[in-house]
Scaffold this active site. Sequence first.
Site, PDB file in Angstrom:
ATOM      1  N   GLY A 169      43.278  28.726  77.569  1.00  0.00           N
ATOM      2  CA  GLY A 169      43.029  28.366  78.968  1.00  0.00           C
ATOM      3  C   GLY A 169      44.312  27.953  79.640  1.00  0.00           C
ATOM      4  O   GLY A 169      45.413  28.261  79.171  1.00  0.00           O
TER       5      GLY A 169
ATOM      6  N   ASP B 274      37.843  18.235  87.165  1.00  0.00           N
ATOM      7  CA  ASP B 274      37.742  19.696  86.993  1.00  0.00           C
ATOM      8  C   ASP B 274      36.428  20.068  86.316  1.00  0.00           C
ATOM      9  O   ASP B 274      36.408  20.807  85.331  1.00  0.00           O
ATOM     10  CB  ASP B 274      38.937  20.214  86.192  1.00  0.00           C
ATOM     11  CG  ASP B 274      39.162  21.709  86.368  1.00  0.00           C
ATOM     12  OD1 ASP B 274      38.573  22.284  87.311  1.00  0.00           O
ATOM     13  OD2 ASP B 274      39.899  22.310  85.580  1.00  0.00           O
TER      14      ASP B 274
END
Length: 632
Positions: A326, A440
């Site tokens: 990621g 997030d």
Amino acid sequence: MGLDEDIVSTCAAFCSPVAKNQYLVGSPDCSGVGCCQAPIPAGLDFYLLQFRRFNGSWSGGPVTVYIVDADRLSSYRMDEMQASALPAVLEWVISNSTCQSNSTTSPECRSSNSFCKNSTTFLGGHRCHCSEGYDGNPYLVDGCIDIDECKFPENYPCFGDCNNTIGGYLCQCPLGFEGNASIPKGCKDVDECVHPHAYSCYGICKNLPGSFQCQCPQGTYGDPTTKGGCINITIKNSFPGSKIALVASGGFILLIVALAAPFITHKIKVQRVKMLKEKFFKQNHGLLLQQLISQNTDIGERMIITLRELEKATDNFDKTREVGGGGHGVVYKGILNLHVVAIKKSKIVVQREIDDFINEVAILSQVNHRNVVKLLGCCLETEVPLLVYEFISNGTLYHHLHVEGTISLSWDDRLRIVLEVARALSYLHSSTSMPIYHRDIKSSNVLLDDSLTAKVSDFGASRYIPIDQTGVTTAIQGTFGYLDPMYYYTGRLTAKSDVFSFGVLTMELLTRKKPFIYRSDDGDGLVSHFSSLFREGKLADIIDPQVMEEDNGDIQEVGALAVVCTKLKGEDRPTMREVELILENLRLKMHTPSCTKPCSREHIPAQGVVTQEVSRQYTMEEEIMLSARYPR
């Protein structure tokens, strides 16, 4: 002189053939012979220049006039200025207002790294400036940007290793040197031989620039880096005069030296590797991490994991062990102490990412919740820091939700997962020693185990918020589509920013639409379109058909919760604790059996009052999702 021709500033110059064009502008010599200078008072709207002749001293030849900023005026010669432009500055202020009393701020100074300063001219007013260590536009949010002092050594001298920090920089001597790195030749070589115990040399030590050499004394052999490692060479001449005995003894000595050489070389390599690990440990903020975990001995004992253990667990980080990646790094699957673990190798390329890494360790080391991914430890002995988590085997919520085909997660599983995410966020906001805001929340940051239990992950962007503060102004981080519009426009991070992202996640679970790319026929984003349909009573037009088939009457209530969580104003949104209680009540109603006879007390929902209050609140929903109409 002014507009009404009143003289406000004047000077007189007299010609001299000898001194023509030889004086420095701005010097004391420019006082009447060959040139003269007069200041322009501040606050004038107009300034008129006039030249007059005194007693015929001016022959009518060319006259050169320059308007120049006095602070920038230095050693320009008059003859050099004729072919170039000189700097002039327009002085301006924000008039009719001053800095707030007993403060260095004003509404106009929008950057968090700026300050206000009153004007010293008779006009009054004030101006905004960037704080020390920052440069840019103080009138814009995040307009003042950190100066990378290491890129400008002429202004920020550093004759050693330069590391940029937020609002400043760190200048230190290289490994093997010490002293003052801010001055030329300020870093002096460390004489390791003066401290033999600190540098493990018990033989003959020879200092080298930035390093040292250690060897056994003449007549001995062995390992000079260990105490008693150098052994005397004893030659017993049993047969004086016998060349055979001498040759045999010499051969034995050579054999010993040959056997000892690889051992000595290995020890030197081990020492070098040890020093390199210590360098990486400091570089990766290991001292800061030690300070963070020192207050909890239980965390400290299990937190530090060696590089050798992780190499063994991943077959030296074999490519086949990669299971994902990621924005913050690559993830490997490994076996550590008979447990399957996930090892994240961070992609450190800038200082901010190193800070994110330490931030994630500091936060997760103090979090213990069944719906938050568990941090097992970290390794700081490499250039790229490593994090070790419990291994979550079933992928992310995003991949389970957005599979190809018409069938995805069941409505019961989706409602349970959104409740578990709410529990995790409620815990982070309300039950930790200091509130933690994730920043997030999205479906790709929610992991699922074999039983589809939700685990909130990826805390690289999270922030601690002191208990006595309701929010903090910070750089914008998050994912478009899930990002709180008020946080995006103001930079003000609060607990309600996570509530907004949670509301978007709930809409995603109801609709199977991807928030970061969804656009309606009218160009609206997911939040705006969902809210409009809810207000018009047409929510079924956007709900996932599978959910509609499995609905047991709770879709409208969950949809209403998603809408109220994504209200434009943060104060109009519920807290995560309130969201958790509402979802608990809905789950309880789903699993409460219907009664054909008068129900016993255990069949009655325990939180019916909460449901009534929530329902009344949802019927008053208003269209305030304006920010969701803008492209993300």
